[in-house]
Design a protein around this motif. Structure first.
Motif, mmCIF file in Angstrom:
data_model
loop_
_atom_site.group_PDB
_atom_site.id
_atom_site.type_symbol
_atom_site.label_atom_id
_atom_site.label_comp_id
_atom_site.label_asym_id
_atom_site.label_seq_id
_atom_site.Cartn_x
_atom_site.Cartn_y
_atom_site.Cartn_z
ATOM 1 N N ILE A 128 17.214 19.180 28.899
ATOM 2 C CA ILE A 128 17.951 18.649 27.731
ATOM 3 C C ILE A 128 18.880 17.627 27.712
ATOM 4 N N ALA A 129 19.571 17.780 28.876
ATOM 5 C CA ALA A 129 20.786 16.833 29.212
ATOM 6 C C ALA A 129 20.150 15.362 29.346
ATOM 7 N N VAL A 130 18.924 15.399 30.135
ATOM 8 C CA VAL A 130 18.270 13.988 30.661
ATOM 9 C C VAL A 130 17.418 13.468 29.290
ATOM 10 N N TRP A 190 27.989 13.898 21.261
ATOM 11 C CA TRP A 190 27.771 14.736 20.220
ATOM 12 C C TRP A 190 26.565 15.960 20.249
ATOM 13 N N LEU A 191 25.577 15.520 20.871
ATOM 14 C CA LEU A 191 24.278 16.302 21.159
ATOM 15 C C LEU A 191 24.814 17.425 21.964
ATOM 16 N N MET A 192 25.314 17.049 23.029
ATOM 17 C CA MET A 192 25.865 18.125 24.173
ATOM 18 C C MET A 192 26.957 19.135 23.515
ATOM 19 N N ALA A 239 12.693 16.313 34.241
ATOM 20 C CA ALA A 239 12.584 15.361 33.222
ATOM 21 C C ALA A 239 12.945 14.071 33.377
ATOM 22 N N GLY A 240 13.408 13.758 34.325
ATOM 23 C CA GLY A 240 13.670 11.993 34.322
ATOM 24 C C GLY A 240 12.314 11.367 34.453
ATOM 25 N N GLY A 295 10.395 14.156 26.857
ATOM 26 C CA GLY A 295 11.596 14.890 27.636
ATOM 27 C C GLY A 295 12.267 16.289 26.893
ATOM 28 N N PHE A 296 11.865 16.208 25.562
ATOM 29 C CA PHE A 296 12.362 17.209 24.804
ATOM 30 C C PHE A 296 11.343 18.412 24.604
#
Length: 419
Positions: A230-232, A249-251, A354-355, A366-367
């Motif tokens: 999720i972070a990537v 904001w998302l994190m 994810a990269g 990615g999501f």
């Protein structure tokens, strides 16, 4: 709703143990961002910063179960405090030596990660000797998970504040000094000094000889992959929707969702088999990741991120109950430390996976990775349901002392009993 939490926090030593553990784990929680900021301030590249941060993470993943085993054998004060001092001295050496020579920088960072004390596993081993009954211990696990979300949200902010007021070098040193003080607060407390692990069977596998624990580690390897990916994906989304501010904001929304979910979960007593409840929670976690692939505008996406985080802390809290049940006698700290290691490794694998996925298919794919990882975790739990439901060791064992960290669960409750 808050009555259960208030009851725990009013219990003697509970606040001290929780606060000391959180403060003691601050260096670990902020290590990545602190290392990156310091390397950049020294003129190093992002590649070097990432390499050093990754080295710390790998060393930490290796050290946690090893130190956890030592805690089970020798007790908390004789292991936790020397480890905290060693970790802080190594990181301070890195702060004062800088990035040249490079070999010394890598060595200091690796030693700091390797000697990070297993305070998280230690706290979970202490709960059952401080609290009264399995219901309170279960609530404490939820409180623990919620408090960690606060730490991982506030910690990086404290580092950036320290950097802005003083320097990146000062931030590294101050954070690690504070971490030692937190560890000291825990290990000199009466519960930590009095705690003794139950007698253990000599076995080179230690906690890993438990089939139930191996199942949980496999499931939470996948949960860690979901969180890391999720972070990537969030970075890729933010690049097209407002930049770093949107990413922040998302994190923060994911952390807020976990905070709300964990608070609600721990506010009530749960009946029924925890292995069945964990399957439901992991299924909900996987389902809540899927709407992120819709990729609406930043405001709606922030709401979806909060929803995606709702079931993370409840999953962890429920898993802690099962880890405590399936840890072989005398290995409870090591078992909890293996969960930390597995989650860390999973997060790193998810980030690395994810990269390329984002480069190939964009943020939307990615999501999709966290949803798939959540589904894999659920499949592991469903396929091994009988292993988790089986009593650990296959026999009823009476608790041997009040200091036995497994005393609330050694009788091995059946699936119909209160979790």
């Amino acid at each position: 709703m808050a009555a259960g939490y208030v009851e725990i926090l009013r219990t003697r030593h509970a606040v001290r143990l929780l606060a000391g553990t959180l403060v003691g784990r601050l260096p670990c929680a902020v290590a990545a961002i602190a290392i990156v900021l310091f390397v950049r301030a020294e003129g190093g590249t992002y590649s070097l910063a990432g390499g050093l941060a990754a080295t710390y993470g790998v060393a930490n993943a290796v050290g946690q179960p090893l130190l956890g085993r030592l805690v089970d054998v020798y007790g908390q004060p004789r292991v936790q405090l020397p480890a905290a001092l060693g970790s802080a001295l190594a990181m301070s050496g890195f702060a004062f030596a800088g990035i040249d020579p490079l070999a010394l920088a890598y060595a200091c960072v690796a030693l700091s990660g390797l000697f990070t004390p297993p305070l998280e596993g230690g706290l979970r081993a202490l709960w059952s000797s401080v609290l009264h009954g399995e219901g309170q211990v279960q609530t404490a696990y939820a409180l623990d998970a919620v408090a960690q979300e606060v730490m991982f949200t506030v910690g990086p902010l404290l580092v950036t504040l320290c950097v802005s007021l003083w320097s990146a070098q000062a931030a590294l040193v101050v954070v690690n000094v504070v971490g030692v003080l937190g560890a000291l607060s825990v290990v000199v407390s009466p519960p930590s000094r009095a705690w003794r692990s139950a007698p253990r069977e000599a076995h080179w596998l230690g906690a890993l000889r438990s089939p139930g624990l191996l199942v949980l580690l496999g499931a939470f390897l996948a949960v860690g992959m979901a969180l890391g990916s999720i972070a990537v994906a969030a970075v890729a989304y933010a690049d097209g929707h407002g930049g770093d501010a949107v990413y922040g904001w998302l994190m923060a929304a994911i952390g807020l969702g976990a905070l709300v979910g964990g608070t609600a979960y721990g506010a009530r007593q749960w009946s029924g088999a925890p292995e069945r409840r964990l399957r439901v929670l992991v299924a909900l976690l996987a389902v809540c990741y899927l709407p992120l692939t819709l990729m609406p505008g930043p405001v709606a996406m922030t709401v979806l991120a909060a929803v995606a985080g709702l079931f993370l802390a409840p999953c962890l809290a429920c898993a802690f109950v099962l880890v405590d049940r399936h840890a072989p006698r005398g290995t409870v700290t090591e078992a909890f430390s293996w969960v930390v290691t597995t989650f860390t490794v999973g997060s790193s694998v998810g980030t690395g996976l994810a990269g390329p996925v984002v480069e190939w298919g964009g943020a939307v794919w990615g999501f999709a990775v966290p949803g798939v990882a959540g589904a894999v975790s659920l499949l592991v739990l469903v396929a091994t349901g009988r292993v988790l439901a089986a009593p650990a060791g296959g026999a009823v064992v009476a608790a041997s002392s009040e200091n036995d960290p497994n005393r609330a669960v050694e009788p091995r409750f059946s699936s119909g009993d209160r979790a």
